[in-house]
Design a protein around this motif. Structure first.
Motif, PDB file in Angstrom:
ATOM      1  N   CYS A  71       0.845  -1.198   0.000  1.00  0.00           N
ATOM      2  CA  CYS A  71       0.000   0.000   0.000  1.00  0.00           C
ATOM      3  C   CYS A  71       0.875   1.240   0.000  1.00  0.00           C
ATOM      4  CB  CYS A  71      -0.994  -0.012   1.150  1.00  0.00           C
ATOM      5  SG  CYS A  71      -0.316   0.138   2.802  1.00  0.00           S
ATOM      6  N   PHE A  72       0.343   2.311  -0.573  1.00  0.00           N
ATOM      7  CA  PHE A  72       1.160   3.454  -0.972  1.00  0.00           C
ATOM      8  C   PHE A  72       0.376   4.749  -0.788  1.00  0.00           C
ATOM      9  CE2 PHE A  72       3.570   5.991  -4.116  1.00  0.00           C
ATOM     10  CZ  PHE A  72       4.873   5.573  -3.832  1.00  0.00           C
ATOM     11  N   PRO A  73       1.053   5.862  -0.420  1.00  0.00           N
ATOM     12  CA  PRO A  73       0.340   7.125  -0.162  1.00  0.00           C
ATOM     13  C   PRO A  73       0.027   7.894  -1.441  1.00  0.00           C
ATOM     14  CG  PRO A  73       2.667   7.420   0.283  1.00  0.00           C
ATOM     15  CD  PRO A  73       2.484   5.964  -0.076  1.00  0.00           C
ATOM     16  N   ALA A  74      -0.840   7.308  -2.268  1.00  0.00           N
ATOM     17  CA  ALA A  74      -1.203   7.938  -3.537  1.00  0.00           C
ATOM     18  C   ALA A  74      -2.526   7.365  -4.023  1.00  0.00           C
ATOM     19  CB  ALA A  74      -0.114   7.683  -4.589  1.00  0.00           C
ATOM     20  N   VAL A  75      -3.215   8.120  -4.844  1.00  0.00           N
ATOM     21  CA  VAL A  75      -4.322   7.561  -5.611  1.00  0.00           C
ATOM     22  C   VAL A  75      -3.744   6.521  -6.560  1.00  0.00           C
ATOM     23  CG1 VAL A  75      -6.040   8.048  -7.394  1.00  0.00           C
ATOM     24  CG2 VAL A  75      -5.773   9.612  -5.462  1.00  0.00           C
ATOM     25  N   VAL A  76      -4.310   5.313  -6.546  1.00  0.00           N
ATOM     26  CA  VAL A  76      -3.812   4.225  -7.390  1.00  0.00           C
ATOM     27  C   VAL A  76      -4.922   3.823  -8.361  1.00  0.00           C
ATOM     28  CG1 VAL A  76      -2.964   1.854  -7.453  1.00  0.00           C
ATOM     29  CG2 VAL A  76      -2.253   3.383  -5.593  1.00  0.00           C
ATOM     30  N   LYS A  77      -4.650   3.989  -9.641  1.00  0.00           N
ATOM     31  CA  LYS A  77      -5.642   3.672 -10.671  1.00  0.00           C
ATOM     32  C   LYS A  77      -4.985   2.790 -11.727  1.00  0.00           C
ATOM     33  CE  LYS A  77      -9.806   4.961 -12.461  1.00  0.00           C
ATOM     34  NZ  LYS A  77     -11.091   4.890 -11.749  1.00  0.00           N
ATOM     35  N   ARG A  78      -5.478   1.552 -11.840  1.00  0.00           N
ATOM     36  CA  ARG A  78      -4.934   0.583 -12.790  1.00  0.00           C
ATOM     37  C   ARG A  78      -3.412   0.499 -12.692  1.00  0.00           C
ATOM     38  NH1 ARG A  78      -9.006   3.318 -15.570  1.00  0.00           N
ATOM     39  NH2 ARG A  78     -10.851   2.008 -15.935  1.00  0.00           N
ATOM     40  N   GLY A  79      -2.933   0.492 -11.450  1.00  0.00           N
ATOM     41  CA  GLY A  79      -1.508   0.322 -11.203  1.00  0.00           C
ATOM     42  C   GLY A  79      -0.677   1.583 -11.291  1.00  0.00           C
ATOM     43  N   ARG A  80      -1.286   2.685 -11.694  1.00  0.00           N
ATOM     44  CA  ARG A  80      -0.554   3.945 -11.790  1.00  0.00           C
ATOM     45  C   ARG A  80      -0.806   4.810 -10.551  1.00  0.00           C
ATOM     46  NH1 ARG A  80       1.784   5.849 -16.434  1.00  0.00           N
ATOM     47  NH2 ARG A  80       1.709   4.374 -18.171  1.00  0.00           N
ATOM     48  N   THR A  81       0.208   5.538 -10.141  1.00  0.00           N
ATOM     49  CA  THR A  81       0.068   6.484  -9.034  1.00  0.00           C
ATOM     50  C   THR A  81      -0.269   7.859  -9.619  1.00  0.00           C
ATOM     51  OG1 THR A  81       2.506   6.477  -9.067  1.00  0.00           O
ATOM     52  CG2 THR A  81       1.428   5.359  -7.246  1.00  0.00           C
ATOM     53  N   LEU A  82      -1.430   8.379  -9.242  1.00  0.00           N
ATOM     54  CA  LEU A  82      -1.924   9.626  -9.822  1.00  0.00           C
ATOM     55  C   LEU A  82      -1.761  10.819  -8.892  1.00  0.00           C
ATOM     56  CD1 LEU A  82      -5.172   8.351 -11.597  1.00  0.00           C
ATOM     57  CD2 LEU A  82      -2.800   8.367 -12.422  1.00  0.00           C
ATOM     58  N   SER A  83      -1.197  10.587  -7.713  1.00  0.00           N
ATOM     59  CA  SER A  83      -0.924  11.670  -6.771  1.00  0.00           C
ATOM     60  C   SER A  83       0.298  11.248  -5.954  1.00  0.00           C
ATOM     61  CB  SER A  83      -2.139  11.923  -5.865  1.00  0.00           C
ATOM     62  OG  SER A  83      -2.385  10.791  -5.042  1.00  0.00           O
ATOM     63  N   GLU A 158     -10.565   9.964  -1.417  1.00  0.00           N
ATOM     64  CA  GLU A 158      -9.916  11.265  -1.153  1.00  0.00           C
ATOM     65  C   GLU A 158     -10.862  12.273  -0.501  1.00  0.00           C
ATOM     66  OE1 GLU A 158      -6.427  12.144  -1.949  1.00  0.00           O
ATOM     67  OE2 GLU A 158      -6.489   9.950  -1.855  1.00  0.00           O
ATOM     68  N   LEU A 159     -11.564  11.836   0.550  1.00  0.00           N
ATOM     69  CA  LEU A 159     -12.538  12.711   1.199  1.00  0.00           C
ATOM     70  C   LEU A 159     -11.893  13.789   2.064  1.00  0.00           C
ATOM     71  CD1 LEU A 159     -15.267  10.081   2.183  1.00  0.00           C
ATOM     72  CD2 LEU A 159     -15.131  11.530   0.142  1.00  0.00           C
ATOM     73  N   GLY A 160     -10.584  13.716   2.248  1.00  0.00           N
ATOM     74  CA  GLY A 160      -9.892  14.802   2.939  1.00  0.00           C
ATOM     75  C   GLY A 160      -9.793  16.059   2.098  1.00  0.00           C
ATOM     76  N   HIS A 161     -10.050  15.920   0.793  1.00  0.00           N
ATOM     77  CA  HIS A 161      -9.922  17.072  -0.107  1.00  0.00           C
ATOM     78  C   HIS A 161     -11.261  17.714  -0.460  1.00  0.00           C
ATOM     79  CE1 HIS A 161      -5.670  16.452  -0.441  1.00  0.00           C
ATOM     80  NE2 HIS A 161      -5.829  15.235  -0.911  1.00  0.00           N
ATOM     81  N   LEU A 162     -12.325  17.340   0.266  1.00  0.00           N
ATOM     82  CA  LEU A 162     -13.581  18.068   0.105  1.00  0.00           C
ATOM     83  C   LEU A 162     -13.366  19.535   0.492  1.00  0.00           C
ATOM     84  CD1 LEU A 162     -16.064  15.554   1.763  1.00  0.00           C
ATOM     85  CD2 LEU A 162     -15.952  16.126  -0.661  1.00  0.00           C
ATOM     86  N   GLU A 163     -14.007  20.434  -0.240  1.00  0.00           N
ATOM     87  CA  GLU A 163     -13.894  21.854   0.109  1.00  0.00           C
ATOM     88  C   GLU A 163     -14.915  22.196   1.190  1.00  0.00           C
ATOM     89  OE1 GLU A 163     -14.667  26.226  -1.827  1.00  0.00           O
ATOM     90  OE2 GLU A 163     -13.758  24.703  -3.133  1.00  0.00           O
ATOM     91  N   LEU A 164     -14.419  22.776   2.274  1.00  0.00           N
ATOM     92  CA  LEU A 164     -15.274  23.196   3.382  1.00  0.00           C
ATOM     93  C   LEU A 164     -14.934  24.633   3.751  1.00  0.00           C
ATOM     94  CD1 LEU A 164     -15.615  20.408   6.121  1.00  0.00           C
ATOM     95  CD2 LEU A 164     -17.429  21.511   4.825  1.00  0.00           C
ATOM     96  N   ASP A 165     -15.916  25.503   3.693  1.00  0.00           N
ATOM     97  CA  ASP A 165     -15.714  26.908   4.083  1.00  0.00           C
ATOM     98  C   ASP A 165     -14.534  27.545   3.346  1.00  0.00           C
ATOM     99  OD1 ASP A 165     -17.808  26.515   5.937  1.00  0.00           O
ATOM    100  OD2 ASP A 165     -16.383  25.747   7.419  1.00  0.00           O
ATOM    101  N   GLY A 166     -14.395  27.171   2.066  1.00  0.00           N
ATOM    102  CA  GLY A 166     -13.341  27.769   1.254  1.00  0.00           C
ATOM    103  C   GLY A 166     -11.971  27.154   1.429  1.00  0.00           C
ATOM    104  N   HIS A 167     -11.875  26.058   2.185  1.00  0.00           N
ATOM    105  CA  HIS A 167     -10.586  25.413   2.424  1.00  0.00           C
ATOM    106  C   HIS A 167     -10.666  23.932   2.066  1.00  0.00           C
ATOM    107  CE1 HIS A 167      -8.932  28.812   4.802  1.00  0.00           C
ATOM    108  NE2 HIS A 167     -10.170  28.932   5.265  1.00  0.00           N
ATOM    109  N   ASP A 168      -9.522  23.351   1.694  1.00  0.00           N
ATOM    110  CA  ASP A 168      -9.400  21.901   1.636  1.00  0.00           C
ATOM    111  C   ASP A 168      -9.661  21.396   3.051  1.00  0.00           C
ATOM    112  OD1 ASP A 168      -8.846  20.035  -0.380  1.00  0.00           O
ATOM    113  OD2 ASP A 168      -6.859  19.613   0.421  1.00  0.00           O
ATOM    114  N   ALA A 169     -10.573  20.430   3.215  1.00  0.00           N
ATOM    115  CA  ALA A 169     -10.976  20.010   4.556  1.00  0.00           C
ATOM    116  C   ALA A 169      -9.789  19.608   5.414  1.00  0.00           C
ATOM    117  CB  ALA A 169     -11.970  18.854   4.459  1.00  0.00           C
TER     118      ALA A 169
END
Length: 251
Positions: A71-83, A158-169
């Protein structure tokens, strides 16, 4: 070593750790091996460090070629790291699963780290037997998330990146915000209240699970929250990524 075991490796911004896992119980059947994540977190350096870690685990496991999950600290899509979270941005867009398989000389199951933690809680922890929608959030440098519906993982939320009150949550509600701004538990809980209330309005979950290192202090902040949804600390904190990655590799 029997087939009911698998190896899980958890790659983070500061450390890489792994062990052999009993898939029936979620217990570690070897010691937990750990090395520091190379400074800068560049692909070649992390691949080499992971190869060395796996060699130590394999020697402890009598060289048996067990299923391997990473497991890895990134969005993983079809084996690619997108973040890339707390590692080099050189990882963005790479065929990371293929690179790890080449470096380690074997097939792997490759997954986002928060998703692995969610699977660990689903199979061995706080979400065992829970029907409906479960949301795990890891409160640390940022906010990682795992969304599970009736036992099925919905990856890369990636629910930590929801926008709340003008900020990344996560900028306002992660544990790092509490440390950075010297907030009291009560002040931080007000921000968590805003965040979890927003998640409730979007998902109507049946259970929240709070992971990350701060979850060991859950009695200092969870009782301050007033939610419709039950919220509990994660059972598997430091080992969650290892357990989830190993469990997924076995399937």
């Amino acid at each position: 070593m029997a087939s009911e075991h698998a190896i899980g490796i958890d790659i983070g911004g500061t450390g890489i750790k792994g062990a052999v896992v009993d898939l029936g119980t979620g217990a570690l059947v070897t010691e937990r091996f750990k090395v520091r994540t190379p400074e800068g977190g560049r692909p070649r350096d992390i691949l080499q460090a992971t190869e060395g870690l796996l060699a130590g685990i394999a020697e402890e496991a009598d060289g048996t070629r067990l299923p391997l999950g990473v497991c890895f600290p990134a969005v993983v899509k079809r084996g690619r790291t997108l973040s890339a979270a707390n590692i080099s941005e050189e990882w963005i867009g790479l065929p990371a699963e293929e690179l790890f398989e080449q470096a380690l000389g074997r097939e792997i199951h490759f997954v986002n780290d928060a998703d692995a933690a969610g699977v660990a809680e689903l199979r061995y922890g706080a979400a065992v037997g829970v029907d409906g929608v479960v949301i795990l959030t890891t409160l640390g440098t940022g906010i990682g998330s795992a969304l599970i519906n009736d036992g099925a993982l919905v990856p890369n939320t990636e629910l930590g990146h929801l926008e709340l009150d003008g900020h990344d949550a996560e900028r306002r509600a992660a544990y790092s915000a509490m440390e950075r701004e010297s907030l009291s538990w009560e002040q931080w809980a007000q921000r968590l209240q805003r965040y979890y209330t927003h998640l409730e309005s979007l998902f109507t979950p049946d259970l929240f699970i709070v992971g990350g290192g701060v979850s060991k202090y859950s009695e200092s902040f969870l009782p301050l929250l007033r939610l419709q949804t039950p919220i509990v600390p994660a059972v598997h904190r430091n080992n969650a990524g290892i357990l989830g990655a190993a469990s997924l590799a076995s399937r």
